[in-house]
Design an enzyme around this catalytic site. Sequence first.
Site, short mmCIF file in Angstrom:
data_model
loop_
_atom_site.label_atom_id
_atom_site.label_comp_id
_atom_site.label_asym_id
_atom_site.label_seq_id
_atom_site.Cartn_x
_atom_site.Cartn_y
_atom_site.Cartn_z
N LYS A 189 0.86 -1.19 0.00
CA LYS A 189 0.00 0.00 0.00
C LYS A 189 0.89 1.24 0.00
O LYS A 189 1.55 1.55 0.99
CB LYS A 189 -0.92 0.05 1.23
CG LYS A 189 -2.04 1.08 0.99
CD LYS A 189 -2.66 1.65 2.21
CE LYS A 189 -1.90 2.77 2.86
NZ LYS A 189 -1.77 4.01 2.04
N GLU A 398 9.74 15.62 15.22
CA GLU A 398 10.12 15.49 13.81
C GLU A 398 9.25 16.45 12.99
O GLU A 398 8.03 16.36 13.03
CB GLU A 398 9.89 14.05 13.34
CG GLU A 398 10.35 13.84 11.92
CD GLU A 398 10.10 12.43 11.41
OE1 GLU A 398 9.05 11.85 11.73
OE2 GLU A 398 10.97 11.92 10.67
P1 NAD Z 1 2.47 8.08 7.94
O1 NAD Z 1 2.77 7.24 9.12
O2 NAD Z 1 1.45 9.14 8.06
O3 NAD Z 1 2.00 7.16 6.72
C1 NAD Z 1 2.79 6.09 6.25
C2 NAD Z 1 1.89 5.07 5.58
O4 NAD Z 1 1.02 4.52 6.56
C3 NAD Z 1 1.00 5.65 4.49
O5 NAD Z 1 0.90 4.72 3.43
C4 NAD Z 1 -0.34 5.78 5.20
O6 NAD Z 1 -1.45 5.72 4.33
C5 NAD Z 1 -0.32 4.56 6.10
N1 NAD Z 1 -1.21 4.62 7.26
C6 NAD Z 1 -1.67 5.72 7.91
N2 NAD Z 1 -2.49 5.35 8.92
C7 NAD Z 1 -2.52 4.00 8.92
C8 NAD Z 1 -3.18 3.01 9.73
N3 NAD Z 1 -3.97 3.36 10.74
N4 NAD Z 1 -2.97 1.71 9.46
C9 NAD Z 1 -2.16 1.34 8.45
N5 NAD Z 1 -1.54 2.21 7.63
C10 NAD Z 1 -1.71 3.52 7.88
O7 NAD Z 1 3.88 8.66 7.46
P2 NAD Z 1 4.16 9.60 6.23
O8 NAD Z 1 3.71 10.97 6.57
O9 NAD Z 1 3.69 8.97 4.98
O10 NAD Z 1 5.77 9.54 6.18
C11 NAD Z 1 6.57 10.29 7.01
C12 NAD Z 1 7.13 9.44 8.13
O11 NAD Z 1 7.82 8.31 7.62
C13 NAD Z 1 8.15 10.22 8.94
O12 NAD Z 1 7.93 10.00 10.30
C14 NAD Z 1 9.47 9.59 8.50
O13 NAD Z 1 10.52 9.72 9.43
C15 NAD Z 1 9.08 8.18 8.28
N6 NAD Z 1 10.06 7.47 7.44
C16 NAD Z 1 10.87 6.55 8.03
C17 NAD Z 1 11.83 5.89 7.27
C18 NAD Z 1 12.74 4.85 7.88
O14 NAD Z 1 13.34 4.09 7.14
N7 NAD Z 1 12.85 4.76 9.21
C19 NAD Z 1 11.93 6.16 5.90
C20 NAD Z 1 11.08 7.10 5.34
C21 NAD Z 1 10.14 7.76 6.12
#
Ligand code: NAD
Length: 497
Positions: A189, A398
């Site tokens: 997804k 963050e």
């Molecule tokens: P997010 O957590 O809002 O969303 C990530 C994904 O999770 C999206 O596909 C979203 O649709 C999905 N999602 C949201 N709610 C959900 C739920 N209840 N159940 C299942 N899936 C759900 O994050 P974002 O805004 O897309 O990305 C930014 C974040 O990602 C930042 O915190 C960043 O640090 C992190 N990140 C971490 C790494 C790593 O390798 N550690 C790499 C890239 C980004």
Amino acid sequence: MTLAINWQALAATIALDGRAFVNGQRVPAIDGAVFDCISPLNGKKIADVARCTKADVDAAVLNARAAFEDGRWAHLSPKKRKEIMIRFADLIQANANELAVMETLDMGKPVANALAVDVNAAQNTIRWYGEAIDKVYDEVAPTSRDSLAFITREPVGVVAAVVPWNYPLLMTSWKIAPALAMGNSVILKPSEKSPLTALRLAELALEAGIPAGVFNVLPGYGHEAGAALAEHMDVDCIAFTGSTAVGKRIMQAAASSNLKRAWMELGGKSANIVFADAPNLDEAAAAAAGNVFYNQGESCNAPSRLYVEASIADEFMAKVAAHVAAFKPANPLDAATSMGAIVDDVQMKSVLKYIQSGVDQGATLIAGGSQVLAETGGFFIEPTIFMAQQHMTIVQEEIFGPVLAAIPFDTEAQAIALANDSIYGLQAAVWTSNVSKAHRVARALRAGTVHVNQYNDDDITVPFGGYKQSGNGRDKSLHALDKYCELKTTWLKIDPA
Ligand code: NAD
């Protein structure tokens, strides 16, 4: 080469298909629902995207399970799977320009970066795990002579992968490459903010020979498609990259459903410590700015907390601020652009709110701080630097935008304490000419990766992941294979002659 391409013209001609990809076919959501895909370049709609929900997840899991059970992928010889994965990587390379422009239109990063970094690293990741398939051996345990115990890896089965929007292609490849290499079926997804390149990738995987049903992509919202995957009773593993808050929800869903394996790659607020005896302050300053402003600051490992030894703080911060000019927000489809658009209006407003909180809490703004290019309809913020204090929100949380918070320190112990004073532990850096100090500090930092006298080095051969609330898994390297397989021990009796 990037400069020779007319990216604007290419952007106007490529097809943007937002339908899901299930069982080898493009399909609409079962109930026909769609959501708008908005380009951050100008705020305009560029595609309708299938809004998949639980019904779509149920159907995709049935297909993925059938594909796994009949062994159409898992039972192919390692050599054959390797050939197909390498063909998949070749196809990504052959379609690099199209994928790069799609990534830029969808999430706003400069097209030159999308091509040189994202697309290139994605194909390399698929190729590297493809190459690994017939080179990773199982184990025979050192048991007594009357028995043989061998330890074999088996694919877990159906893997769900949920990824964020900041490196859509790259995060997708970090999940699917090791999962597919181990023989699993995968349902990915993508983020609702950047679904297009993952969908195109699924078409290329099929074209390369990955059988229908093995790699499926369901676009949709997190609370709908994402939650349905996390809660599903027939998904064996969920590999997540995203925010810490959502990661916690996914782990709860995994625990309260079928106890699926849940691997978390989460947020970061990485500390960059510069001592007065750094071997080259100019290099340190370039890295401090370059790595926090790259990708509009939307990098989980951005060194967004800068700790500078007080005796050089003024001199060093002047050097850092001088690099701001190299990150001037501009049209990401211009090959010369180094800073693009923030992914959407919501994220832009969130970053601006953090900047305002810095001002309100008394931090000193030394560069940037504003939205720019509003007349384009897109979402642009200039690179921003604050002199801050540890307790401030801009230091503790963050931001995920182009905002650097710098804090002076006096002693090594204080620098370590400040750097470790975070719920996150993804990455860190230390700059010093003193080898013992470099080792002492690197050991003391609670982070998954520590850089010494540089911040850039990165390679598919090394694991990537965090300590503390930055997560529990590791992407990249052969270690990532462990997330997508079961270890089976088989005991065999050997009769004495
Ligand atoms: P997010 O957590 O809002 O969303 C990530 C994904 O999770 C999206 O596909 C979203 O649709 C999905 N999602 C949201 N709610 C959900 C739920 N209840 N159940 C299942 N899936 C759900 O994050 P974002 O805004 O897309 O990305 C930014 C974040 O990602 C930042 O915190 C960043 O640090 C992190 N990140 C971490 C790494 C790593 O390798 N550690 C790499 C890239 C980004």
